[in-house]
Design an enzyme around this catalytic site. Structure first.
Site, PDB file in Angstrom:
ATOM      1  N   GLU A 104       0.939  -1.040   0.100  1.00 45.49           N
ATOM      2  CA  GLU A 104      -0.028  -0.210  -0.004  1.00 45.49           C
ATOM      3  C   GLU A 104       1.035   1.028   0.352  1.00 45.49           C
ATOM      4  OE1 GLU A 104      -2.835   0.649   3.869  1.00 45.49           O
ATOM      5  OE2 GLU A 104      -3.156   2.210   2.336  1.00 45.49           O
ATOM      6  N   CYS A 156       3.398  10.118  -1.722  1.00 50.01           N
ATOM      7  CA  CYS A 156       4.484  10.173  -2.862  1.00 50.01           C
ATOM      8  C   CYS A 156       4.630  11.083  -2.589  1.00 50.01           C
ATOM      9  CB  CYS A 156       3.555   8.981  -4.343  1.00 50.01           C
ATOM     10  SG  CYS A 156       5.037   9.246  -5.303  1.00 50.01           S
TER      11      CYS A 156
HETATM   12  N1  ACO Z   1      -0.997  14.953 -13.658  1.00 53.23           N
HETATM   13  C1  ACO Z   1      -0.833  14.331 -14.368  1.00 53.23           C
HETATM   14  N2  ACO Z   1       0.698  13.966 -14.478  1.00 53.23           N
HETATM   15  C2  ACO Z   1       0.695  14.251 -13.801  1.00 53.23           C
HETATM   16  C3  ACO Z   1       1.288  14.783 -12.714  1.00 53.23           C
HETATM   17  C4  ACO Z   1       0.197  15.148 -12.648  1.00 53.23           C
HETATM   18  N3  ACO Z   1       0.288  15.696 -10.635  1.00 53.23           N
HETATM   19  N4  ACO Z   1       2.757  14.560 -12.741  1.00 53.23           N
HETATM   20  C5  ACO Z   1       3.123  14.218 -13.693  1.00 53.23           C
HETATM   21  N5  ACO Z   1       2.519  13.644 -14.383  1.00 53.23           N
HETATM   22  C6  ACO Z   1       2.970  13.356 -15.214  1.00 53.23           C
HETATM   23  C7  ACO Z   1       4.127  14.046 -16.223  1.00 53.23           C
HETATM   24  O1  ACO Z   1       4.188  15.124 -17.474  1.00 53.23           O
HETATM   25  C8  ACO Z   1       5.170  12.764 -16.643  1.00 53.23           C
HETATM   26  O2  ACO Z   1       4.592  12.388 -18.304  1.00 53.23           O
HETATM   27  P1  ACO Z   1       5.250  12.543 -19.560  1.00 53.23           P
HETATM   28  O3  ACO Z   1       6.071  10.975 -19.063  1.00 53.23           O
HETATM   29  O4  ACO Z   1       4.151  11.767 -20.694  1.00 53.23           O
HETATM   30  O5  ACO Z   1       6.563  13.416 -19.729  1.00 53.23           O
HETATM   31  C9  ACO Z   1       4.441  11.264 -15.992  1.00 53.23           C
HETATM   32  O6  ACO Z   1       3.577  11.978 -15.511  1.00 53.23           O
HETATM   33  C10 ACO Z   1       6.248  11.530 -14.872  1.00 53.23           C
HETATM   34  O7  ACO Z   1       6.258  12.984 -14.439  1.00 53.23           O
HETATM   35  P2  ACO Z   1       7.703  12.987 -14.033  1.00 53.23           P
HETATM   36  O8  ACO Z   1       8.517  14.408 -14.095  1.00 53.23           O
HETATM   37  O9  ACO Z   1       8.101  11.353 -13.404  1.00 53.23           O
HETATM   38  O10 ACO Z   1       7.258  13.092 -12.449  1.00 53.23           O
HETATM   39  P3  ACO Z   1       7.338  14.210 -10.474  1.00 53.23           P
HETATM   40  O11 ACO Z   1       8.458  13.888 -10.414  1.00 53.23           O
HETATM   41  O12 ACO Z   1       6.833  14.894 -11.351  1.00 53.23           O
HETATM   42  O13 ACO Z   1       6.064  13.624  -9.525  1.00 53.23           O
HETATM   43  C11 ACO Z   1       4.490  13.950  -8.244  1.00 53.23           C
HETATM   44  C12 ACO Z   1       5.661  13.442 -10.190  1.00 53.23           C
HETATM   45  C13 ACO Z   1       5.101  12.252  -7.245  1.00 53.23           C
HETATM   46  C14 ACO Z   1       2.966  13.251  -8.364  1.00 53.23           C
HETATM   47  C15 ACO Z   1       4.921  14.991  -8.124  1.00 53.23           C
HETATM   48  O14 ACO Z   1       4.575  15.939  -8.928  1.00 53.23           O
HETATM   49  C16 ACO Z   1       5.004  15.608  -6.854  1.00 53.23           C
HETATM   50  O15 ACO Z   1       4.713  15.279  -5.925  1.00 53.23           O
HETATM   51  N6  ACO Z   1       3.189  16.281  -6.352  1.00 53.23           N
HETATM   52  C17 ACO Z   1       2.828  16.546  -5.362  1.00 53.23           C
HETATM   53  C18 ACO Z   1       2.063  15.943  -4.298  1.00 53.23           C
HETATM   54  C19 ACO Z   1       1.832  14.810  -5.218  1.00 53.23           C
HETATM   55  O16 ACO Z   1       0.168  14.654  -5.418  1.00 53.23           O
HETATM   56  N7  ACO Z   1       1.111  13.312  -4.351  1.00 53.23           N
HETATM   57  C20 ACO Z   1       0.895  12.534  -4.939  1.00 53.23           C
HETATM   58  C21 ACO Z   1      -0.353  12.702  -3.883  1.00 53.23           C
HETATM   59  S1  ACO Z   1      -1.409  10.395  -4.118  1.00 53.23           S
HETATM   60  C22 ACO Z   1      -0.735   9.830  -2.795  1.00 53.23           C
HETATM   61  O17 ACO Z   1       0.275  10.260  -1.991  1.00 53.23           O
HETATM   62  C23 ACO Z   1      -0.361   8.387  -2.713  1.00 53.23           C
END
Ligand code: ACO
Length: 162
Positions: A73, A77
């Protein structure tokens, strides 16, 4: 860049990283009470896969393996604000899958994804359809409203990291 998996084992270096990750989660997951983040991060049943640059934490995923049911689980993240959308979130998830499969023997992940993170989880292979039998996970993972339950199957052979 370095990927590690630490849990609360009282080793100074590991504890410093967990505190760094706690600060990222507290900032990036504003709807989560800080005490709840600390409680799960420091709970010895939880593990955190982290991405480090030098000894600075850039982001991480905290999860709980359920060994007998072979699923994990994902509780939290996040990647720190100025390092998002550089691909670290994807690399982190790949390291998590590799570690969970090879060290914990897991076959699946479940998580409650925040609405704004559903796109990220879909790109990591998570689906809104839950294929695991409900009695395998129901009552084990925490119900959490405001999130969407998603599942990911870990490939048994794929090399997720190089
Ligand atoms: N919505 C849609 N697509 C996304 C998002 C998003 N919020 N974030 C990243 N992506 C996409 C990117 O555009 C990318 O797509 P591509 O491969 O086509 O270019 C792909 O996902 C991977 O992107 P990364 O650069 O690897 O992602 P990143 O390093 O930004 O990490 C994360 C993603 C962890 C969601 C980050 O943006 C973050 O910390 N966000 C804020 C906190 C959050 O929302 N965490 C998740 C909550 S849910 C949980 O914790 C269970």
């Amino acid at each position: 860049l370095k990927f590690v998996c630490y849990s609360n084992d009282s080793i100074d270096e590991h504890m410093m990283c967990l505190i760094g990750l706690k600060n990222i989660f507290a900032r990036q997951l504003p709807n989560m009470p800080k005490e709840y983040i600390v409680r799960l991060l420091m709970d010895r049943k939880h593990k955190s896969v982290m991405v480090l640059r030098g000894n600075l934490v850039v982001g991480g995923i905290t999860y709980r393996p359920y060994h007998s049911q072979k699923f994990g689980e994902i509780a939290f993240c996040a990647i720190t604000a100025d390092e998002q959308v550089k691909g670290y979130g994807t690399r982190l998830m790949n390291h998590l899958k590799q570690h969970a499969r090879d060290v914990d023997g897991l076959t699946h992940f479940l998580t409650y994804a925040d609405n704004n993170a559903v796109g990220y989880f879909v790109k990591q292979g998570f689906t809104k359809e839950i294929y695991l039998e409900k009695d395998v996970w129901h009552g084990f993972i925490k119900d959490y409203d405001g999130g969407l339950l998603m599942e990911c199957k870990i490939d048994p052979k794929l090399p997720y990291t190089d």
